[in-house]
Write an enzyme that holds these catalytic residues in place. Structure first.
Site, PDB file in Angstrom:
ATOM      1  N   ASP A  12     -16.421  30.311   0.502  1.00 46.02           N
ATOM      2  CA  ASP A  12     -16.055  29.378  -0.454  1.00 46.02           C
ATOM      3  C   ASP A  12     -17.134  28.588  -0.489  1.00 46.02           C
ATOM      4  OD1 ASP A  12     -13.374  30.378  -0.797  1.00 46.02           O
ATOM      5  OD2 ASP A  12     -13.027  29.327   1.251  1.00 46.02           O
ATOM      6  N   LYS A  15     -20.743  31.115  -4.104  1.00 51.19           N
ATOM      7  CA  LYS A  15     -21.458  32.305  -4.337  1.00 51.19           C
ATOM      8  C   LYS A  15     -21.323  32.521  -6.019  1.00 51.19           C
ATOM      9  CE  LYS A  15     -19.550  34.357  -1.266  1.00 51.19           C
ATOM     10  NZ  LYS A  15     -18.850  33.177  -0.538  1.00 51.19           N
ATOM     11  N   ASN A  37     -10.062  40.460  -1.622  1.00 52.47           N
ATOM     12  CA  ASN A  37      -9.811  39.258  -0.696  1.00 52.47           C
ATOM     13  C   ASN A  37     -10.817  38.470  -1.320  1.00 52.47           C
ATOM     14  OD1 ASN A  37     -11.997  40.807   0.395  1.00 52.47           O
ATOM     15  ND2 ASN A  37     -11.875  40.206   2.283  1.00 52.47           N
ATOM     16  N   GLY A  39     -12.460  35.846  -4.327  1.00 50.54           N
ATOM     17  CA  GLY A  39     -11.964  35.311  -5.538  1.00 50.54           C
ATOM     18  C   GLY A  39     -13.136  34.662  -6.243  1.00 50.54           C
ATOM     19  N   HIS A  40     -13.511  34.687  -7.515  1.00 52.74           N
ATOM     20  CA  HIS A  40     -14.535  34.111  -8.085  1.00 52.74           C
ATOM     21  C   HIS A  40     -14.292  33.805  -9.498  1.00 52.74           C
ATOM     22  CE1 HIS A  40     -16.339  38.117  -7.450  1.00 52.74           C
ATOM     23  NE2 HIS A  40     -15.948  38.303  -8.547  1.00 52.74           N
ATOM     24  N   GLN A 232     -17.006  36.582   0.967  1.00 50.64           N
ATOM     25  CA  GLN A 232     -16.812  35.843   1.980  1.00 50.64           C
ATOM     26  C   GLN A 232     -18.212  35.247   2.511  1.00 50.64           C
ATOM     27  OE1 GLN A 232     -15.526  39.632   2.069  1.00 50.64           O
ATOM     28  NE2 GLN A 232     -13.907  38.449   0.927  1.00 50.64           N
ATOM     29  N   VAL A 327      -6.475  31.098  -4.375  1.00 51.53           N
ATOM     30  CA  VAL A 327      -5.150  31.903  -4.434  1.00 51.53           C
ATOM     31  C   VAL A 327      -3.758  31.185  -3.812  1.00 51.53           C
ATOM     32  CG1 VAL A 327      -4.183  34.219  -3.938  1.00 51.53           C
ATOM     33  CG2 VAL A 327      -6.562  33.870  -4.005  1.00 51.53           C
ATOM     34  N   GLY A 445     -22.508  20.466  -9.840  1.00 51.22           N
ATOM     35  CA  GLY A 445     -21.502  20.173 -10.661  1.00 51.22           C
ATOM     36  C   GLY A 445     -20.940  21.686 -10.830  1.00 51.22           C
TER      37      GLY A 445
END
Ligand code: IMP
Length: 459
Positions: A12, A15, A37, A39-40, A232, A327, A445
């Protein structure tokens, strides 16, 4: 020329935005570990795309590769591809034949094991996507690889070996009845064979499977540029992270070689960019020496954590930074930047550059602190220790910086590095000096345009 993007903290770090920004110059974007697993979110032409498996470059017409180090849930893969197609895109995604397949029983087992562990407060807080159980089968030499889906005889043999073992695990070890589960077909050889044989046909028809090592080597020989998209972060790496509160793969830079089949010299010839969030967040349990407030149920010894003022600060940063799980919506634990963690991360990965995100979130605070070092058993430590128990006993020695004002960050992004408030630059330069890596980008931002690019690693 390659650029490897690595999370330097606990995931988190933002990336996705950096991959999206620097990946513009790449022809191929390859993932080397993990599965759905991750999330982007990518915003392209005003449209928001949420992806967990397909490399985000696919949204921008890049070739996306899932390397041999990934674990692939074909249902997610096709769902994501179809969603992109429905939005008028034509994603080109290739999957390594050596990558392992997440089967439905892996998800079931992930859930059961977490439930059992939670009885003793030992759960990892996994994403429930079957990641750990799939890597377990890979290491146990009983996994099913993408290439196996292309050959029905091999697929059936492998399923006939592994499925009865999983059924016995559920029934004999965990004492559950498979027929009572939500999806008993997850443990039925015939049902699995039918579904996954068809998936194999679909992959073959779409010409989607590759030998990742050869594919990427050929692409580079043709002059194409490659980006490795780490998912990750370093502190949840199975080898270098905070075991057992880790994922089951290697997000660290070495994973890019092993997880794609390219030589370590290829990765080292390129750039390795560490993504740093300007403060720290953590989802789930485990130590966090610079923690400010704490989250009930996640923070160990919650009652002893922080005082009222710190709690307020944590809440402020959480709200400003939107620090809630993508999620699950779970609130993330919040702490100051942890330098011993980052020094460990820089050593393990060999960062050639840094992208530091979210400095806008800290704007307006009078004082910004960092955990400069730890105190453990009367000794000062500059890097985090190897065991989770020792790490849990570390006290952070805080260093204080003058805060910076909230400004028009979009204007700052347009004007460049010198437009960043001076105190924030002092903070950034401290981090860069300590980690002996240059700042390539500063996130000011959430939008793609809200990044100050100091140096593009592809140029
Ligand atoms: P798993 O990867 O689902 O097995 O989860 C193992 C640990 O890694 C858990 O603590 C998860 O919260 C964490 N984790 C997995 N993927 C991510 C991610 O993309 N961002 C942050 N944490 C993650």
């Amino acid at each position: 020329m390659t650029v490897t993007i690595v999370g330097s903290q606990l995931g988190d770090e933002g990336k996705g935005g950096v991959v999206d920004l620097f990946g513009d110059a790449a022809d191929v974007v390859a993932r080397y570990q993990g599965g759905d697993n991750a999330g982007h979110t990518v915003v392209h032409d005003g449209e928001k795309y949420k992806l967990s498996l397909v490399p985000s470059g696919a949204v921008r017409g890049k070739v996306g590769v899932l390397g041999n180090g990934c674990v692939v849930n074909p249902r997610t893969l096709f769902d994501e591809i179809e969603t992109l197609q429905e939005k008028g895109l034509d994603p080109d995604v290739r999957v390594a034949e050596r990558a392992h397949v997440i089967l439905p029983f892996h998800r079931v087992l992930d859930g059961i094991e977490e439930d059992v562990k939670s009885e003793d407060d030992q759960e990892v807080g996994t994403t429930g996507r079957g990641i750990g159980p799939t890597y377990e089968d890979k290491a146990g030499r009983r996994g099913i690889r993408v290439g196996d889906l292309l050959d029905p005889d091999v697929l059936r043999d492998r399923l006939e070996y592994v499925v009865p073992q999983k059924r016995a695990l559920v029934e004999d070890v965990y004492g559950a009845d498979v027929s009572d589960l939500e999806n008993p077909d997850a443990f039925d050889v015939d049902a699995l064979f039918e579904e996954f044989r068809e998936i194999g046909e679909r992959l073959a028809e779409g010409n989607m499977t590759v030998n990742a090592s050869a594919f990427l080597t050929d692409a580079m020989a043709d002059g194409e540029t490659v980006m490795f998209e780490g998912a990750q972060g370093t502190i949840i790496d199975i080898d270098h992270g905070n075991y057992p509160y880790v994922t089951s793969s290697n997000p660290t830079a070495g994973g890019a070689a092993v997880g794609t089949g390219l030589s370590p010299t290829v990765i080292a010839d390129g750039e390795i960019v560490g993504i740093v969030k300007a403060y720290l967040t953590r989802v789930g349990s485990g130590p966090l020496p610079t923690e400010l407030g704490g989250v009930v149920g996640d923070t160990p010894d919650y009652d002893e954590q922080g005082d009222g003022e710190n709690e307020e600060l944590a809440t402020y940063i959480r709200e400003e930074g939107g620090e809630y799980g993508t999620v699950t919506g779970r609130p993330r634990r919040v702490g100051w930047l942890d330098m011993p963690m980052l020094r460990h991360s820089a050593r393990v990965n060999g960062f050639t550059g840094l992208a530091i995100n979210h400095i806008d979130v800290l704007a307006g605070l009078e004082e910004v602190k960092v955990g400069h070092s730890y105190e453990l058993d009367g000794e000062e430590l500059l890097a985090m220790p190897p065991t989770t128990e020792e790490w849990g006993r570390c006290e952070a020695n805080l260093k204080s910086f003058d805060g910076w004002d909230d400004v028009d960050w979009s204007a700052v992004a347009d004007e460049g590095y010198e437009a960043i408030p001076e105190n924030a630059r002092t903070y950034l330069e401290y981090v860069a000096d300590e980690l002996e890596a240059d700042v390539y980008a500063v996130g000011v931002g959430p939008g793609r345009g809200e990044t100050v690019v100091v140096e593009n690693p592809y140029e």
